[in-house]
Design a protein around this motif. Structure first.
Motif, PDB file in Angstrom:
ATOM      1  N   ALA A  52      14.290   3.698  -5.984  1.00 17.55           N
ATOM      2  CA  ALA A  52      15.367   2.721  -5.935  1.00 17.55           C
ATOM      3  C   ALA A  52      16.439   3.142  -4.939  1.00 17.55           C
ATOM      4  O   ALA A  52      16.900   4.288  -4.941  1.00 17.55           O
ATOM      5  N   GLN A  53      16.805   2.196  -4.055  1.00 18.39           N
ATOM      6  CA  GLN A  53      17.844   2.378  -3.046  1.00 18.39           C
ATOM      7  C   GLN A  53      17.535   3.489  -2.044  1.00 18.39           C
ATOM      8  O   GLN A  53      18.418   3.900  -1.296  1.00 18.39           O
ATOM      9  N   GLN A  54      16.305   3.942  -1.997  1.00 15.86           N
ATOM     10  CA  GLN A  54      15.921   4.992  -1.062  1.00 15.86           C
ATOM     11  C   GLN A  54      14.806   4.548  -0.117  1.00 15.86           C
ATOM     12  O   GLN A  54      14.992   4.543   1.100  1.00 15.86           O
ATOM     13  N   PHE A  55      13.658   4.172  -0.638  1.00 15.34           N
ATOM     14  CA  PHE A  55      12.536   3.851   0.244  1.00 15.34           C
ATOM     15  C   PHE A  55      11.458   3.087  -0.503  1.00 15.34           C
ATOM     16  O   PHE A  55      11.419   3.053  -1.734  1.00 15.34           O
ATOM     17  N   MET A  56      10.583   2.473   0.273  1.00 16.24           N
ATOM     18  CA  MET A  56       9.320   1.928  -0.230  1.00 16.24           C
ATOM     19  C   MET A  56       8.239   2.247   0.792  1.00 16.24           C
ATOM     20  O   MET A  56       8.450   2.098   2.004  1.00 16.24           O
ATOM     21  N   THR A  57       7.077   2.681   0.309  1.00 17.93           N
ATOM     22  CA  THR A  57       5.922   2.963   1.155  1.00 17.93           C
ATOM     23  C   THR A  57       4.789   2.028   0.761  1.00 17.93           C
ATOM     24  O   THR A  57       4.411   1.958  -0.416  1.00 17.93           O
ATOM     25  N   LEU A  58       4.272   1.313   1.738  1.00 20.40           N
ATOM     26  CA  LEU A  58       3.125   0.438   1.530  1.00 20.40           C
ATOM     27  C   LEU A  58       1.896   1.063   2.163  1.00 20.40           C
ATOM     28  O   LEU A  58       1.991   1.739   3.190  1.00 20.40           O
ATOM     29  N   GLU A  59       0.737   0.816   1.550  1.00 15.02           N
ATOM     30  CA  GLU A  59      -0.535   1.279   2.103  1.00 15.02           C
ATOM     31  C   GLU A  59      -1.492   0.106   2.240  1.00 15.02           C
ATOM     32  O   GLU A  59      -1.442  -0.852   1.457  1.00 15.02           O
ATOM     33  N   ALA A  60      -2.371   0.202   3.234  1.00 16.32           N
ATOM     34  CA  ALA A  60      -3.389  -0.824   3.422  1.00 16.32           C
ATOM     35  C   ALA A  60      -4.219  -0.962   2.159  1.00 16.32           C
ATOM     36  O   ALA A  60      -4.636   0.034   1.559  1.00 16.32           O
ATOM     37  N   ALA A  61      -4.478  -2.219   1.737  1.00 17.99           N
ATOM     38  CA  ALA A  61      -5.158  -2.442   0.462  1.00 17.99           C
ATOM     39  C   ALA A  61      -6.439  -3.254   0.599  1.00 17.99           C
ATOM     40  O   ALA A  61      -7.430  -2.965  -0.054  1.00 17.99           O
TER      41      ALA A  61
END
Length: 612
Positions: free
Chosen positions: A289-298
């Motif tokens: 929260a309020q720091q980052f989000m990492t997405l990966e290929a799905a």
């Protein structure tokens, strides 16, 4: 008559395919693939005019207290030229694909790293998303109403709703859900999931703006079969597909079964958030929260195609110096920019890309119905508006880049209602800078040198320029007789104050723009916990907007809202401003400046390799 998307996109704005102004707003009967065209006005120009030496000295004094600004210039001056250059595949029209396997996709680029001022919870739960969350949420969830990848028009080819048709008198809508869509676990997307999602978005767990707008329209949802449903409106909703698409405030489809078998509780929300279900080419791999989000290929998505990157990292880095330093070393690929640094960034081969009218700059004065709020007095609201030299602010903080005068903080300059002359007349001109008039209004209200109204400039650093703007506004307000202080809070505190009448004697001054319909925002700004609910004229205008059965009725109602917001100084605006992004060499312009969406950074054409 279906309202999804014409075979060829109509030109010339609404009038070209509406016919009579009194007819309900809907798309031609051939709508099914490319969507309903929406036009909006975006003019970028420089503010100019002579300013007094005294005010310039005030601003220079403010800048001298912020030495980091100069250190950034030095840092950028020594940026290396060694950016990595890569070719980029651009998004094209999708075809529904039955193969979800990544094995059938081209080799992916390893990572795309982005940093900006994102005071987000970065929640993977669709119902907890905000307007700016489209930057990442659209990449791992499916919207009910689709929009083309460049966020220019509603486009049925990119959403769960394959087609839709308004009921007579716009008292509802019939919707057909596209066959062959699945969540990332392989289960089918059905009309039951859509009905569940609509109901969940009307609960306390959703953002106030979208929940308030849906409740204001009054939805009664009926599932006809697996791929058809009917929604009855208590009031008309002429902008329903646009308002609840990625252009404004998207409704994403959530699996009813996966969401604790349809449970709507805090426990069910938290369970989904802990182990989210995706429905797109990417999935949420990590977040804080309020720091980052990492997405990966799905997966190879049936609508958006193959993911271009193996991983996308989106970080909230509020300090300009930190963002620029990491951009300089190659640790970041795209960063929220600073207008002071444009020339230096261009000199080292990086690119400047803008999102027009991304923010509305002005005074947001809330909870004027609360008895102990000094801004309950209209004269104080107008005094504050006249106290601000907005032209000087546009020239200094924004360097006159991407700045267009606009007299309302809400509704915005991108609204479709700019086609209505009454709307433009209401909001087209800001309050003039007139410190003598500001002092006169304060005196008429009973204030003077011995009795100065105490007010707070409150912000939570949502945007890169907020701190500088607060520091510029404070001396201007104090010069005419206010006793203004500055307070930075976090978003949780903002929510607490919003819900507990804690925004009295408060000015907020920075908000999101960039949306083609403003109904959800109007519910927030003029009703609910923050709006002038005591003003019957405003509430009647809001009811007219939500109950409009033709585009003309809607635009007339929005003109009324704009008139009251400006003339009664609930929302006196200064200008719209574009968002600036610095992009490393090798990433070509993917069309961000075309976006009419509300989010600050549309990534879809860059990161989704859609195929014809």
């Amino acid at each position: 008559m279906p309202a999804a998307g014409p075979t060829s996109r109509p030109r010339g704005g609404y009038r070209s395919f509406l016919g009579s102004q009194s007819q309900p707003w809907s798309c031609p009967s051939t709508c099914s693939e490319t969507g309903c065209a929406i036009t909006s006005t975006r003019n970028c120009g420089n503010s100019s005019g002579g300013r007094s030496q005294h005010r310039l000295m005030v601003w220079r004094n403010v800048m001298s207290a912020r030495p980091w600004a100069w250190s950034i210039v030095v840092a950028v001056g020594v940026m290396a030229l060694g950016f990595i250059s890569e070719p980029i595949a651009f998004a094209q029209k999708p075809a529904v694909s039955g193969n979800p396997s990544l094995a059938s996709c081209p080799a992916r680029r390893p990572v795309l790293r982005i940093a900006g001022v994102f005071p987000e919870e970065f929640s993977p739960h669709p119902v907890e998303t905000r307007f700016s969350s489209t930057t990442y949420t659209w990449l791992h969830q499916i919207p009910l109403f689709g929009v083309d990848p460049w966020e220019e028009n509603v486009d049925a080819a990119y959403g769960a709703a394959e087609s839709w048709e308004f009921l007579p008198g716009l008292r509802g809508i019939k919707m057909k859900i596209r066959k062959g869509l699945t969540f990332n676990d392989g289960t089918a997307v059905t009309a039951k999931d859509v009905a569940f999602s609509l109901k969940l978005y009307m609960t306390k767990f959703a953002d106030d703006q979208v929940a308030g707008a849906l409740r204001g329209i009054g939805l009664n949802v009926e599932v006809v079969d697996d791929h058809n449903l009917r929604i009855d409106f208590a009031k008309g909703a002429i902008t329903f597909p646009q308002e609840f698409s990625p252009l404004v405030f998207p409704l994403y489809v959530i699996s009813e079964a996966y969401h604790s078998n349809g449970e709507m509780s805090q426990a069910a929300i938290e369970k989904f958030r802990t182990n989210p279900m995706s429905a797109g080419p990417y999935k949420v791999a990590a977040r804080q929260a309020q720091q980052f989000m990492t997405l990966e290929a799905a997966r190879k998505d049936p609508l958006l195609g193959c993911p271009v990157y193996q991983r996308i990292e989106i970080r909230n880095i509020q300090e300009t110096g930190t963002r620029i330093a990491q951009f300089r070393t190659g640790a970041l690929d795209i960063v929220a920019g600073n207008r002071d640094l444009i020339r230096q960034v261009k000199a080292i081969g990086a690119q400047i890309i803008d999102k027009p009218a991304s923010n509305m700059i002005g005074l947001y004065i809330f909870q004027t119905n609360v008895e102990n709020n000094v801004f309950q007095d209209e004269r104080l609201r107008k005094a504050a508006a006249h106290a601000i030299d907005h032209k000087l602010i546009g020239e200094t903080i924004w360097k006159g880049i991407g700045v267009t005068p606009w007299g309302c903080t809400w509704p915005p300059s991108t609204e479709i209602s700019t086609q209505n002359p009454r709307y433009v007349k209401a909001c087209g001109t800001p309050y003039p800078y007139d410190p003598a008039r500001a002092r006169q209004l304060l005196a008429e209200a009973g204030y003077g040198p011995a009795k100065r109204p105490a007010v707070k400039l409150v912000y939570w650093n949502n945007y890169p320029e907020e701190t500088a703007l607060a520091e510029a506004l404070q001396p201007m307000l104090n010069e005419v007789g206010f006793n203004a202080s500055i307070e930075r809070i976090d978003r949780a505190e903002w929510a607490r104050r919003q819900n507990n009448k804690g925004l009295t004697n408060t000015i907020m001054f920075f908000g999101p723009g960039g949306r083609v319909t403003a109904l959800s925002g109007a519910y927030f700004a003029y009703a609910g916990n923050v709006g002038p609910v005591h003003d019957k004229d405003v509430q009647k205008a809001l009811a007219k907007a939500s109950g409009a059965s033709t585009l003309e009725e809607y635009m007339n109602a929005m003109a009324e809202i704009g008139t009251y917001g400006h003339d009664r100084a609930y929302s006196p605006g200064f200008f719209s401003a574009s968002a600036i992004w610095f992009v490393r060499k090798g990433i070509p312009d993917w069309g961000l400046s075309r976006s009419k969406g509300r989010g600050p950074l549309n990534l879809l054409p860059l990161v989704a390799g859609l195929q014809k």
